[in-house]
Scaffold this active site. Sequence first.
Site, PDB file in Angstrom:
ATOM      1  CD1 TRP A 286      -7.842 -12.705   8.234  1.00  0.00           C
ATOM      2  CD2 TRP A 286      -8.551 -10.599   8.374  1.00  0.00           C
ATOM      3  NE1 TRP A 286      -8.640 -12.466   7.146  1.00  0.00           N
ATOM      4  CE2 TRP A 286      -9.088 -11.181   7.201  1.00  0.00           C
ATOM      5  CE3 TRP A 286      -8.867  -9.263   8.666  1.00  0.00           C
ATOM      6  CZ2 TRP A 286      -9.914 -10.472   6.320  1.00  0.00           C
ATOM      7  CZ3 TRP A 286      -9.686  -8.557   7.787  1.00  0.00           C
ATOM      8  CH2 TRP A 286     -10.198  -9.160   6.628  1.00  0.00           C
TER       9      TRP A 286
ATOM     10  NE  ARG B 286      -3.305  -2.843   0.227  1.00  0.00           N
ATOM     11  CZ  ARG B 286      -3.923  -3.579   1.164  1.00  0.00           C
ATOM     12  NH1 ARG B 286      -3.371  -3.740   2.358  1.00  0.00           N
ATOM     13  NH2 ARG B 286      -5.071  -4.164   0.907  1.00  0.00           N
TER      14      ARG B 286
ATOM     15  CG  HIS C 194      -5.640  -8.534  -1.316  1.00  0.00           C
ATOM     16  ND1 HIS C 194      -5.869  -7.220  -0.980  1.00  0.00           N
ATOM     17  CD2 HIS C 194      -6.479  -9.269  -0.548  1.00  0.00           C
ATOM     18  CE1 HIS C 194      -6.801  -7.172  -0.030  1.00  0.00           C
ATOM     19  NE2 HIS C 194      -7.188  -8.386   0.232  1.00  0.00           N
TER      20      HIS C 194
ATOM     21  CG  ASP D 226      -2.676  -6.036  -0.937  1.00  0.00           C
ATOM     22  OD1 ASP D 226      -3.711  -5.908  -1.625  1.00  0.00           O
ATOM     23  OD2 ASP D 226      -2.676  -6.480   0.224  1.00  0.00           O
TER      24      ASP D 226
ATOM     25  CD1 TRP E 133      -3.579  -4.647   8.373  1.00  0.00           C
ATOM     26  CD2 TRP E 133      -2.851  -5.282   6.357  1.00  0.00           C
ATOM     27  NE1 TRP E 133      -3.673  -6.017   8.292  1.00  0.00           N
ATOM     28  CE2 TRP E 133      -3.231  -6.433   7.066  1.00  0.00           C
ATOM     29  CE3 TRP E 133      -2.362  -5.432   5.057  1.00  0.00           C
ATOM     30  CZ2 TRP E 133      -3.139  -7.717   6.542  1.00  0.00           C
ATOM     31  CZ3 TRP E 133      -2.270  -6.708   4.529  1.00  0.00           C
ATOM     32  CH2 TRP E 133      -2.658  -7.835   5.257  1.00  0.00           C
ATOM     33  CB  THR E 134       1.391   0.777   4.928  1.00  0.00           C
ATOM     34  OG1 THR E 134       1.415   0.014   3.714  1.00  0.00           O
ATOM     35  CG2 THR E 134       2.324   0.152   5.944  1.00  0.00           C
TER      36      THR E 134
ATOM     37  CG  PHE F 264      -0.005  -2.727  16.208  1.00  0.00           C
ATOM     38  CD1 PHE F 264      -1.034  -3.356  16.894  1.00  0.00           C
ATOM     39  CD2 PHE F 264       1.282  -2.826  16.731  1.00  0.00           C
ATOM     40  CE1 PHE F 264      -0.800  -4.071  18.070  1.00  0.00           C
ATOM     41  CE2 PHE F 264       1.538  -3.533  17.901  1.00  0.00           C
ATOM     42  CZ  PHE F 264       0.499  -4.166  18.570  1.00  0.00           C
ATOM     43  CG  ASP F 265      -4.577  -1.287  10.237  1.00  0.00           C
ATOM     44  OD1 ASP F 265      -4.858  -1.947  11.263  1.00  0.00           O
ATOM     45  OD2 ASP F 265      -5.092  -1.509   9.119  1.00  0.00           O
TER      46      ASP F 265
ATOM     47  CD  GLU G   2      -9.994  -8.190   2.899  1.00  0.00           C
ATOM     48  OE1 GLU G   2     -10.616  -7.617   3.781  1.00  0.00           O
ATOM     49  OE2 GLU G   2      -8.993  -7.707   2.324  1.00  0.00           O
TER      50      GLU G   2
HETATM   51  C1  ACM Z   1      -6.567  -8.764   5.975  1.00  0.00           C
HETATM   52  O1  ACM Z   1      -6.571  -7.858   6.826  1.00  0.00           O
HETATM   53  N1  ACM Z   1      -7.197  -8.602   4.824  1.00  0.00           N
HETATM   54  C2  ACM Z   1      -5.891 -10.024   6.204  1.00  0.00           C
END
Ligand code: ACM
Length: 768
Positions: free
Chosen positions: A398, A163, A267, A192, A473-474, A424-425, A332
């Site tokens: 998750w 990202r 992704h 991704d 996740w950025t 931690f996002d 996803e």
């Molecule tokens: C995820 O947060 N899509 C693994």
Amino acid sequence: MKKDLKLVVVLLIIALQSAAQLPLIPYPAHVGIKDGSFQFSNKSKLLYDSPLLKSMADASATSWSATSALQIESLGYKNSTIENSVLLSLNQPFNLELGMEGYKLDIQPTFVVLRANTPAGIRYGLQTIGQLLDATTDAKISCATIVDFPRFSYRGMHLDVSRHFMPISLVYKLIDELERHKMNVFHWHLVDDQGWRIEIKKYPKLTEVGAWREDKSDKHWNDRSLSKAGAKTTYGGFYTQEEVSSLVAYAAERNITVIPEIEMPAHVMSVLAAYPELSCTGENLGVPPGGVWPITHIYCAGKEETFNFLEDVLLEVLDLFPSTYIHIGGDEADKTEWKKCDKCQQRIKDEGLKDEHELQSYFIHRIEALLNDHGRRLIGWDEILEGGLAPNATVMSWRGEEGGIAAAKMGHDVIMTPGTHCYFDHYQGDPSLEPLAIGGYTPLSKVYNYEPVPEELTAEESRFVLGAQANHWTEYMPVPEQVEYMAFPRLAALSEVLWSPRSARNWEQFTSRLPLQLKRYEQRGLNVAKSAYQVAIMPEIPQSGKFLKVQLITEMPNTIIRFTTDGTDPKANSPQYEKPFIVDKTTTVKATSFVDGKSVTGPRVQTFYLHKGFNSSILLTNEPNKQYTSGGAASLVNGIRGSINHNDKNWLGFAGKNLEAQIDLGELKDIHQITIDALHNEGAWIFAPTEAKIEISTDGKSFKTIKKVEIESPDNELIRDIVQITADFPQEAVRYIKISVRNYGLCPKGHPGEGKDAWLFVSEIVVE
Ligand code: ACM
Ligand code: ZN
């Protein structure tokens, strides 16, 4: 008197116990503090009895010399004296209690001995000595015996470099930090939709094309439409194989396994921008410059080319990463394209599969077989449970812990990364005082109190929980400083969850060791969050009455809080908070923590509107949705207006439904103005209402309309805004107020939620 004395003694014991902690994070399994101390001096040597320990001994000697301003030399031990020195010794024979990562540290007045079965154990013991030393000003450390080993074997941190691409220097810096926190896995999310980040020799377009996207960083992540064909793609980057190999070796030396994540089947729009033939449709949608939802453009599971490509890619990846585990994503994947694709449907038929979920399972099974053939094991996000779990797969849970629980009950290994505690996002403080984040609320204490082994599991099943991991996740972390800010100090909390025995976990004690840890971070040039010092302004509203009680608290215990009620920012001489206070008129409270006489966070600000409708009775025709009930109907008259953050618990949210509210002021009151707040935040599918009506009555039977308006949605560019609907009228005596606010309906064309229910968010109804 006697009772008081007993209390004093108990308090004293508690105080002594907490004072008797060592300044260590994560806290060791067993600590016995003794009288006396060991004094480092220029005569001190760092001795090692195995050449395997030389490089870490050299590094520690250098680092300790810098910390203590002494000259500490490292030397091979040849039955020389250990007086004044620290001896590092590999155990002969193997000590079962210490295992593969533990160590035993004996600090005596005249020498220190550190023993372990493995170089990894010695390395962790060296971190412990380093922390003891940097907590002193005179290079004198307390005598003690420490027997230490980790609770969990998997202690991980994940970083998404797709990202936002992160320079390799940040990855090195994080590896150093992981070592200091006694963590042992770095999960590198290299693939991704928004960028492919690893050089693959056989498919050069993955990085020539897939690593670059159009720069739309001036727009909100979720408001960046796909690029048009031919757009300049200037934003991104990738790691060469050489860079990857060097980093992996550097980490391995520090007992850190680097696990690569090569996402599939979704992704992967970055791949499909380079090799569109690998999708069902063959369409080239480019590398998305921002958020994409749902993720429908994925690998075709019907084409053999897809599997050939993945085999080639994975073989190069296996050469670069010696880790047993390879993460293949699996999350996803929207199956829309698979449903329409002849080849995917043919595959379902040929393989006797039930549906597209089983097709995904087929996909993952095939990849698992490939990895297993090469002696590796597959990890996937918990979606790999759907349609049947591959036989040897490890599940990364998750979406809560359910996936992990199910997998453990089936006898599969599990790594816990539930969004609630390990993402931690998420925000770690009040969003009004924090940089923009994806949402959520995961403050330091929540991380610290996380328990990776769910109660639902038996002791036998619990053994399948290998550990847990912090995910970064950025989407909202464009630069390294932001990653650091989100990681620290939450990683300190997680390190203690994963390393220390459950019985040793104690929030009061952890927070008493934290200020020093924050200083350590700062000395190492890390950008750390002080959000745990933010003040929460907590109102308590009585059953009836026109007042409320305000309590001020912080996550960090024993923090000095100063506050004002006159609109000015609190200063070092502002009143210090001692106990809850009463607010009985509209008041703005500002509060902040003071450490060493200085304010450490911006002031938290809360205005309480003690308007004429405050704490009145209110009824709703439609209930708000479960996730957004806040304090129920009463929160529309609790004196608190919602902020721009739709998760602030001051908004009621209605999916597809209207707000119909009736307020009873309890008696006739002279009023001249009624205002209601609504929210517009397209990224969160929240739209300003299309229409609002305000009616008033003296008897609750016959109502008079005083305002009826149609509302235009804010301009698309205005991503988030509070829309106020106000009725001004000549003063009159009123008891009942009826409010009707119409939901936008369905999300409009071109919006990610097109055709689905839009949200209506409403907050305080202010009556003046
Ligand atoms: C995820 O947060 N899509 C693994
Ligand atoms: Zn297909």
